[in-house]
Motif scaffolding. Structure first.
Motif, short mmCIF file in Angstrom:
data_model
loop_
_atom_site.label_atom_id
_atom_site.label_comp_id
_atom_site.label_asym_id
_atom_site.label_seq_id
_atom_site.Cartn_x
_atom_site.Cartn_y
_atom_site.Cartn_z
N THR A 1 40.52 55.43 38.24
CA THR A 1 41.30 56.57 38.76
C THR A 1 41.64 56.36 40.23
O THR A 1 42.70 56.76 40.68
CB THR A 1 40.54 57.90 38.59
OG1 THR A 1 39.24 57.77 39.16
CG2 THR A 1 40.42 58.27 37.14
N GLN A 2 40.74 55.72 40.99
CA GLN A 2 41.03 55.39 42.39
C GLN A 2 40.27 54.14 42.78
O GLN A 2 39.14 53.92 42.30
CB GLN A 2 40.62 56.55 43.30
CG GLN A 2 41.71 57.59 43.45
CD GLN A 2 41.18 58.87 44.04
OE1 GLN A 2 40.31 59.50 43.45
NE2 GLN A 2 41.67 59.23 45.20
N ILE A 3 40.88 53.35 43.63
CA ILE A 3 40.21 52.13 44.12
C ILE A 3 40.69 51.86 45.53
O ILE A 3 41.87 52.04 45.83
CB ILE A 3 40.47 50.93 43.17
CG1 ILE A 3 39.69 49.69 43.61
CG2 ILE A 3 41.95 50.61 43.03
CD1 ILE A 3 39.62 48.58 42.55
N ASP A 4 39.77 51.48 46.42
CA ASP A 4 40.16 51.04 47.77
C ASP A 4 39.16 49.99 48.24
O ASP A 4 38.38 49.47 47.44
CB ASP A 4 40.32 52.22 48.73
CG ASP A 4 39.01 52.87 49.13
OD1 ASP A 4 37.93 52.33 48.81
OD2 ASP A 4 39.06 53.91 49.80
N GLN B 1 36.48 50.18 49.85
CA GLN B 1 35.06 50.53 49.79
C GLN B 1 34.51 50.65 48.37
O GLN B 1 33.31 50.53 48.17
CB GLN B 1 34.83 51.86 50.50
CG GLN B 1 35.04 51.79 51.99
CD GLN B 1 34.75 53.13 52.61
OE1 GLN B 1 33.60 53.51 52.80
NE2 GLN B 1 35.78 53.88 52.90
N GLY B 2 35.37 50.93 47.41
CA GLY B 2 34.85 51.10 46.06
C GLY B 2 35.89 51.65 45.11
O GLY B 2 37.09 51.59 45.39
N ALA B 3 35.39 52.20 44.00
CA ALA B 3 36.32 52.69 42.98
C ALA B 3 35.68 53.84 42.21
O ALA B 3 34.46 53.94 42.12
CB ALA B 3 36.69 51.57 42.02
N ALA B 4 36.55 54.69 41.66
CA ALA B 4 36.11 55.74 40.74
C ALA B 4 36.73 55.44 39.38
O ALA B 4 37.90 55.02 39.31
CB ALA B 4 36.56 57.11 41.25
N MET C 1 31.17 56.02 39.80
CA MET C 1 31.62 55.55 41.12
C MET C 1 30.99 54.18 41.35
O MET C 1 29.80 53.98 41.10
CB MET C 1 31.10 56.45 42.24
CG MET C 1 31.66 57.84 42.30
SD MET C 1 33.30 57.93 43.05
CE MET C 1 33.08 57.11 44.59
N PHE C 2 31.81 53.26 41.83
CA PHE C 2 31.31 51.92 42.16
C PHE C 2 31.51 51.65 43.64
O PHE C 2 32.49 52.10 44.24
CB PHE C 2 32.07 50.85 41.37
CG PHE C 2 31.81 50.91 39.89
CD1 PHE C 2 30.75 50.19 39.34
CD2 PHE C 2 32.58 51.70 39.05
CE1 PHE C 2 30.49 50.25 37.97
CE2 PHE C 2 32.32 51.76 37.69
CZ PHE C 2 31.28 51.04 37.14
N SER C 3 30.57 50.91 44.21
CA SER C 3 30.69 50.53 45.62
C SER C 3 31.01 49.04 45.71
O SER C 3 30.45 48.23 44.96
CB SER C 3 29.35 50.81 46.33
OG SER C 3 29.37 50.31 47.64
#
Lengths: 172, 127
Positions: A101-104, A106-109, A135-137
């Motif tokens: 759903t989101q990634i940057d 620092q991590g991702a959801a 959530m991933f870091s």
């Protein structure tokens, strides 16, 4: 050896979505302890819900790792939400579908669904039995500035074999 | 969007990200001490604010990046004057009143109150 909780990746849309399956088998020793027979109840071998969450974490984690060419060390950091409504037993197939759903940096959801195919009633197809959002870091970019070993200890041979046997190219 | 509207949406984000009750999310509540936010929750909050308000938050824009690891900014477990100044410049939305009273580095999380998030969103929407 990494304890793998998915058997095969069946769909991969890079940076977006991945689908993997897990066949549950009585050869898995833990099923005999989850749950063993008691004086009053017969044995009930079912896949522990916590391992279904791990299966989703591996599916979504590989998807997030693949997004950056496995350069980032992707660590499960938070189970944002998990609902599992039904037991899954030996001879059944679990299908994990994960979506970023989101990634940057620092991590991702990710959000995902868990579906079950009961081969005794295969005509009914897969039906959803749960959902897991994670959530991933990217731990080399963690906010606290902690440093980790240079080599990518997250995506080892187990995951590379899984991807290769699923027909997905990975660097040796 | 009024400040009340922003507060309500920020409240929703925090209830969802931190699994707290609505009534715990008061303007003066701190994210760490009062609402129990941990490191990864800050990224979760950033993601959810982006989704909720439709803007992009750059890394380090809302929460500081590694400031507390810099020996120039933290000495003997306390935030130095220079560190305090840097944090204030980078995070104009944050509330430094408690940290200025006790500049213990473990208290840096106290600068992030719910009200600070509301102010941050207001600034982003105005810019």
């Amino acid at each position: 050896m990494r304890w793998m909780w998915i058997d095969r990746v069946i769909e991969l849309e890079p940076r977006k979505r991945m689908v993997a399956i897990k066949n549950i088998t009585l050869a898995e020793e833990h099923l005999h302890d989850h749950f063993p027979a008691t004086d009053s109840e017969p044995a009930l071998p079912v896949m522990p819900a916590s391992l279904m969450i791990e299966g989703m974490a591996q599916t979504a984690g590989v998807l997030v790792g693949h997004a950056e060419g496995f350069k980032e060390k992707v660590i499960l950091a938070k189970v944002s939400d998990a609902t599992i409504d039904e037991d899954a037993g030996p001879g059944m197939t679990i299908r994990y579908s994960a979506e970023i759903t989101q990634i940057d940096e620092q991590g991702a959801a990710t959000k995902g669904t868990i579906e079950l195919l009961d081969h005794a009633n295969a005509d009914a197809g897969y039906r959803q039995i749960g959902s897991v959002n994670l959530m991933f870091s990217h731990i080399d970019n963690n906010r606290s500035g902690i440093e980790f070993p240079e080599h990518n200890f997250v995506f080892g041979d187990g995951f590379k074999t899984l991807l290769r046997t699923s027909g997905i190219e990975v660097e040796a | 969007m009024t400040q009340d509207d922003i507060f309500e949406k920020v409240q929703e984000v925090l209830v969802d990200a931190l699994a707290v009750d609505d009534d715990e999310v008061t303007p003066e509540a701190t994210l760490t001490s009062d609402l129990g936010a941990e490191s990864i929750d800050f990224l979760d909050i950033v993601f959810k604010l982006e989704q909720s308000f439709g803007f992009k938050i750059e890394q380090g824009e809302l929460f500081p990046d590694n400031v507390t690891q810099d020996p120039e900014f933290v000495q003997n477990g306390r935030v130095t004057d220079k560190g305090m100044q840097t944090l204030k410049e980078r995070l104009p939305h944050a509330d430094f009143s408690k940290l200025e009273e006790n500049p213990d580095v473990t208290k840096v999380g106290e600068i992030f109150t719910v009200d600070a998030l509301v102010k941050f969103v207001e600034r982003k929407l105005d810019s």
